[in-house]
Design a protein around this motif. Structure first.
Motif, PDB file in Angstrom:
ATOM      1  N   HIS A 254       0.828  -1.206   0.000  1.00 18.23           N
ATOM      2  CA  HIS A 254       0.000   0.000   0.000  1.00 18.23           C
ATOM      3  C   HIS A 254       0.861   1.254   0.000  1.00 18.23           C
TER       4      HIS A 254
ATOM      5  N   ASP B 112      -6.010   6.769  -0.522  1.00 15.78           N
ATOM      6  CA  ASP B 112      -6.299   5.364  -0.225  1.00 15.78           C
ATOM      7  C   ASP B 112      -7.232   4.755  -1.275  1.00 15.78           C
TER       8      ASP B 112
ATOM      9  N   VAL C 138      -5.163   3.945  -4.357  1.00 18.02           N
ATOM     10  CA  VAL C 138      -4.327   2.767  -4.133  1.00 18.02           C
ATOM     11  C   VAL C 138      -5.160   1.499  -4.268  1.00 18.02           C
ATOM     12  N   ARG C 139      -6.343   1.490  -3.672  1.00 14.27           N
ATOM     13  CA  ARG C 139      -7.226   0.319  -3.783  1.00 14.27           C
ATOM     14  C   ARG C 139      -7.596   0.075  -5.248  1.00 14.27           C
TER      15      ARG C 139
ATOM     16  N   ALA D 170      -2.328  -5.600   0.073  1.00 19.72           N
ATOM     17  CA  ALA D 170      -1.947  -4.223   0.388  1.00 19.72           C
ATOM     18  C   ALA D 170      -1.020  -4.128   1.601  1.00 19.72           C
TER      19      ALA D 170
END
Length: 382
Positions: free
Chosen positions: A98, A114, A117-118, A130
């Motif tokens: 992550h 976030d 990133v997901r 992650a």
């Protein structure tokens, strides 16, 4: 063109010739281009010039119709919105997956960071990894993390410098296909460097073959294989040999006399007057030569390479010429054995006969008396 490279030259004071010599090519938005060639051919230098890591001596590079490099103008790498994926992945070993991917997203609020990133981890198939660390991942997974990190800031162009060179052969081709799918889903324009043609065929919409700083041909894989623009491309792509041939016009059709028999009823072939006395060299690929025990032409097996479903035989004719042939692996002949062969050629790729004086292929000039078919490309050195 989204990426437009025009007559680009990169030179260094301590080298006698340019590392990149008058190279021109273009990429449409969303296309994946590949630069392929032997070590030292200039492909990585060209990639670095596109990234802004090398200054250019002449020509220019345009991104989205904006000049980013020329002899008088240089946009800094960080201002080009270009992502890069390297050979060694360059992951931070002390950071989680992550945090590696979010490294270039600190300008975003935490929630947006976030979420991005997901999104990219799901895109590369690592949504559940992650919180793992690079050393806990396989080589292929680490490569996907590096790709996710490069895609996360939504670059306008992605550059990949031999990203699979540290992986085993089987994994490289499979991962190349996976990466192509990821790039297409992300609608990312990308330029990829490799020396492995199977990787190039697996990932590229268009492929450029380089040698000694020059771009010999920029085309799709099928055209590179079946209609190579130069002898170098013909030698570098696929398995094939040049064999002497004579073109004759007989009963209203062109017949190509070769050591493996006459080639007739070919859809693409120049007229005999194209070459002096009809003498030329013909490119014969391994898939142009068929093993046939009843064929009148015999050849001695001098080398064999097992490829699973087939052998790649290197064969020597009684006249001394060498050809290659793909033969199903249940035809397991021994080195030194003589087998029957015949040619099955759909279209003929011709080259001027190599000059006995200086070794080049520019000895004979095309005949001006007749026009060649438009589908035929006459092969000259660039």
């Amino acid at each position: 063109m989204f990426l437009d490279v025009v007559q680009l030259q990169v030179s260094y004071p301590d080298r006698p010739r340019p590392s990149v010599d008058r190279v021109s090519f273009g990429l449409q938005a969303g296309e994946v281009g590949v630069l392929i060639g032997p070590s030292g051919c200039g492909k990585t230098t060209l990639l670095r010039a596109v990234a802004g890591l090398e200054h250019v001596s002449a020509g220019d590079i345009r991104l989205a119709q904006k000049v980013v490099s020329s002899a008088t103008q240089h946009v800094a790498p960080e201002s080009r919105r270009i992502g890069m994926v390297f050979q060694d992945y360059a992951l931070f070993p002390h950071l989680s997956v992550h945090d590696n991917v979010s490294f270039g997203l600190h300008h975003l609020p935490r929630v947006a960071r976030d979420a991005r990133v997901r999104e990219v981890l799901a895109l590369v198939g690592l949504a559940s990894s992650a919180q793992r660390f690079p050393h806990e991942l396989s080589g292929g997974q680490q490569q996907r993390v590096a790709l996710a990190r490069a895609l996360a800031p939504q670059p306008q162009l992605l550059l990949l410098d031999e990203p699979f060179s540290n992986l085993d052969v089987e994994l490289r081709e499979r991962l190349a296909l996976e990466v192509r799918g990821i790039l297409k889903e992300a609608q990312t324009t990308a330029l990829f460097v490799t020396h492995d043609q199977m990787e190039a065929f697996a990932i590229g919409d268009v492929i450029g073959v380089m040698s000694e700083g020059r771009l010999h041909q920029w085309d799709d894989a099928y055209t590179l294989y079946h209609r190579p623009a130069t002898r170098f491309v013909a030698e570098f792509i696929g398995h094939g040999v040049f064999t002497p041939a004579t073109l004759r016009e007989e009963n209203g059709q062109v017949v190509v006399h070769t050591p493996v028999g006459d080639l007739t009823d070919v859809s693409e072939c120049p007229l005999p007057c194209t070459f002096a006395s009809g003498e030329c060299d013909v490119l014969l690929r391994a898939d142009d030569i068929v093993h046939d025990d009843h064929a009148p032409v015999k050849a001695e097996i001098i080398r064999k390479a097992f490829r699973g479903s087939e052998f790649l035989y290197t064969l020597r004719l009684k006249t001394g010429e060498t050809v290659m042939a793909h033969v199903p692996s249940h035809h397991d002949h021994t080195v030194g054995e003589w087998i029957g062969i015949r040619a099955e050629v759909d279209h003929v790729v011709t080259f001027n006969r190599a000059c006995p004086i200086n070794g080049n292929d520019l000895c004979s000039m095309p005949c001006a008396a007749h026009a060649a078919p438009q589908s035929v490309r006459f092969m000259e050195k660039p």
